[in-house]
Each structure stands twice: as structure tokens, then as C-alpha cells.
Write an enzyme that holds these catalytic residues in place. Structure first.
Site, short mmCIF file in Angstrom:
data_model
loop_
_atom_site.label_atom_id
_atom_site.label_comp_id
_atom_site.label_asym_id
_atom_site.label_seq_id
_atom_site.Cartn_x
_atom_site.Cartn_y
_atom_site.Cartn_z
N GLY A 12 0.96 -1.11 -0.10
CA GLY A 12 -0.13 -0.11 0.03
C GLY A 12 0.75 1.41 0.05
O GLY A 12 0.39 2.35 0.45
N SER A 13 1.97 1.04 -0.50
CA SER A 13 2.87 2.51 -0.54
C SER A 13 2.28 3.52 -1.51
O SER A 13 2.26 4.83 -1.42
CB SER A 13 4.23 2.20 -0.69
N ASN A 14 1.85 3.08 -2.73
CA ASN A 14 0.71 3.88 -3.42
C ASN A 14 -0.22 4.66 -3.04
O ASN A 14 -0.43 5.86 -3.18
CB ASN A 14 0.71 3.20 -4.94
N ARG A 65 -14.50 -15.42 -10.43
CA ARG A 65 -14.40 -14.31 -10.51
C ARG A 65 -15.66 -13.40 -10.24
O ARG A 65 -15.60 -12.21 -9.62
CB ARG A 65 -13.76 -13.76 -11.91
N MET A 90 -3.51 -7.30 -7.31
CA MET A 90 -3.18 -8.47 -7.67
C MET A 90 -3.97 -9.37 -8.45
O MET A 90 -3.66 -10.42 -8.46
CB MET A 90 -2.13 -9.17 -7.07
N ARG A 91 -5.28 -9.06 -8.58
CA ARG A 91 -5.90 -9.82 -9.41
C ARG A 91 -6.60 -9.29 -10.59
O ARG A 91 -6.73 -7.96 -10.69
CB ARG A 91 -7.44 -9.93 -8.37
N LEU A 93 -9.05 -8.40 -13.28
CA LEU A 93 -10.67 -8.04 -13.46
C LEU A 93 -11.33 -8.47 -14.63
O LEU A 93 -10.79 -8.51 -15.71
CB LEU A 93 -10.82 -6.42 -13.11
N HIS A 109 1.61 0.83 -13.09
CA HIS A 109 2.28 -0.06 -13.28
C HIS A 109 3.95 0.06 -13.35
O HIS A 109 4.09 1.25 -13.96
CB HIS A 109 1.97 -0.80 -14.84
C1 GRF Z 1 3.83 -1.32 -7.31
O1 GRF Z 1 5.19 -1.33 -7.64
C2 GRF Z 1 2.72 -0.81 -8.51
O2 GRF Z 1 3.59 -0.20 -9.51
C3 GRF Z 1 2.53 -2.46 -8.82
O3 GRF Z 1 2.56 -3.13 -7.53
C4 GRF Z 1 3.29 -2.42 -6.54
C5 GRF Z 1 2.41 -2.08 -5.27
O4 GRF Z 1 3.05 -1.41 -4.36
N1 GRF Z 1 1.41 -2.43 -9.60
P1 GRF Z 1 2.44 -0.90 -3.19
O5 GRF Z 1 1.47 -2.01 -2.53
O6 GRF Z 1 1.66 0.37 -3.65
O7 GRF Z 1 3.33 -0.69 -2.23
#
Ligand code: GRF
Length: 214
Positions: A12-14, A65, A90-91, A93, A109
Site C-alpha cells: 500500500g505504498s502507492n 471471478r 494483484m487480481r 478483473l 504499473h
Molecule cells: C507497485 O510497484 C505498483 O506499480 C505495482 O504493484 C506495486 C504495489 O506497491 N502495480 P504498493 O502496494 O503500492 O506499495
């Protein structure tokens, strides 16, 4: 203000970069819902700390799904979500879900799309000998890692880079461009035009984020 939901699976860093931008006043959206398909994902704690309603919709508890996405849709409806961000979700859709959210669904991405779709992007970029890696925020289309590009950032690949060291430098850029892309959309400055996105004031917006003044 646009009511935004964020789908996560892990760290969840983003998500955190969106929360931080919102708190700093540089992201004029309401973050109203965080949904993880993985129970115990660290990103859920970030949501809690930021006072955002969070839910777990565990794909393993559904038979396929479609029922999983029905539960997802119900949670999004419940929170009145208007716009959806995938942030390390990571799923895959289904086409039906993606089409329902057409132009209201974006993803980040860790490569310079259209190169290196899929997983292990940094290892593959190093292996391929390309000189630049980077990250992309794009509108989601039914085909994985395809769709109109909103913002990208590039970083050079250095001779001693490992996937981890490269990934760290790319991640720092991710945390700049995801809030930027969402802000451009919230300010109605990003318009989908066929396969491309036209951005009002794109050059100045990019410059301010990539090379902040001072
Ligand atoms: C990031 O590198 C994003 O680009 C990819 O998955 C990773 C997720 O990282 N889709 P975080 O969970 O947001 O830290």
C-alpha cells in the site's frame, strides 16, 4: 469532490502517496474506500490510520471471478465510489467489470508501458539491457496493462542495478506520478481521446512534479 476508492493487495505504498497528497492539499479528491482482496494486507493499516473506511473482499472466499466482483461492486456502491484506483491490486478483473468502470478506473504499473507488461518488470528490464526503466499510470482496459497512458516517469538503469535497487528508484517515481495523474483527472484536465490521453497543461504539470521548484 470526486469520491475515490482504492483497491490494494499488499504493502500500500502507492495508497500512502495518495493519502499524503490529499493531506498536503495537492489532491482534491475524497478518499472514501480502501478494499483489499488479501486479509491483513499492510495497506489496510494505512487506510485505518488515515481514517478511510476499509474492507477485505477475499477472492478465495468466492466461487469464481463473477461472485468476487459482485461483492467488490457491492462494497464500492456502499461507499458511493465514483472513481477507482488500482494500487498494487494483484487480481485480474473481468471485461464486464472493467467496461462498467470505463474511464473511471486507473492503474499504476512499474514499467514504461507498452514495454514489460506483467510481473517482474525490473528484472526483465535489466535482463533486456534497456537503458531506462520507469512507471506508468494508465486507464484500465480489458487487456492487462493496456490502456490510455496518463503519466509516466523514467529512471536510468545503472550498471550495478539489481531488480531491488532499480525497483526502489522506480517506486519513488510511482509515488510522484500516481497523485499527479489522479489530480489531473480530478481537475478535469485529462481527456481520453481514442488510445491517448490529452492533458491540459501537461508539460507544466509534469515539470512541477518531476523537478519540484527549490
Ligand atoms: C507497485 O510497484 C505498483 O506499480 C505495482 O504493484 C506495486 C504495489 O506497491 N502495480 P504498493 O502496494 O503500492 O506499495
Amino acid at each position: 469532490m470526486m469520491r475515490v476508492g482504492v483497491l490494494i493487495s499488499g504493502r500500500g505504498s502507492n495508497l500512502q502517496s495518495l493519502i499524503d497528497a490529499r493531506d498536503a492539499g495537492s489532491l482534491p479528491v475524497e478518499l472514501v474506500s480502501v478494499i483489499s482482496n488479501v486479509a491483513g494486507a499492510p495497506g489496510l493499516e494505512r487506510a485505518k490510520a488515515a481514517g478511510i473506511t476499509s474492507n477485505v473482499v477475499d477472492h478465495k472466499k468466492f466461487d469464481g471471478r463473477a461472485p468476487f466482483e459482485d461483492a467488490l461492486s457491492a462494497a464500492l456502491l456502499d461507499a458511493d465510489v465514483e472513481f477507482l484506483c488500482l494500487a498494487g491490486f494483484m487480481r485480474l478483473l473481468t471485461d464486464g467489470f472493467v467496461n462498467k468502470w470505463q474511464d473511471r478506473l486507473i492503474n499504476i504499473h512499474p514499467s514504461l508501458l507498452p514495454a514489460f507488461k506483467g510481473l517482474d518488470t525490473h528484472a526483465r528490464a535489466i535482463e533486456a539491457g534497456v537503458r531506462f526503466a520507469g512507471c506508468t499510470v494508465h486507464f484500465v482496459r480489458p487487456t492487462m496493462d493496456e490502456g490510455p497512458i496518463i503519466v509516466q516517469a523514467a529512471v536510468p538503469i545503472l550498471s550495478g542495478d539489481t531488480p531491488a535497487s532499480l525497483g526502489e528508484r522506480v517506486l519513488a517515481e510511482e509515488h510522484k506520478i500516481y497523485p499527479l495523474a489522479l489530480r489531473l483527472i480530478a481537475e478535469e484536465r485529462a481527456t481520453v481521446d481514442g488510445a491517448r490521453v490529452i492533458i491540459d497543461g501537461a508539460d507544466a504539470a509534469m515539470e512541477a512534479v518531476i523537478n519540484p521548484p527549490g
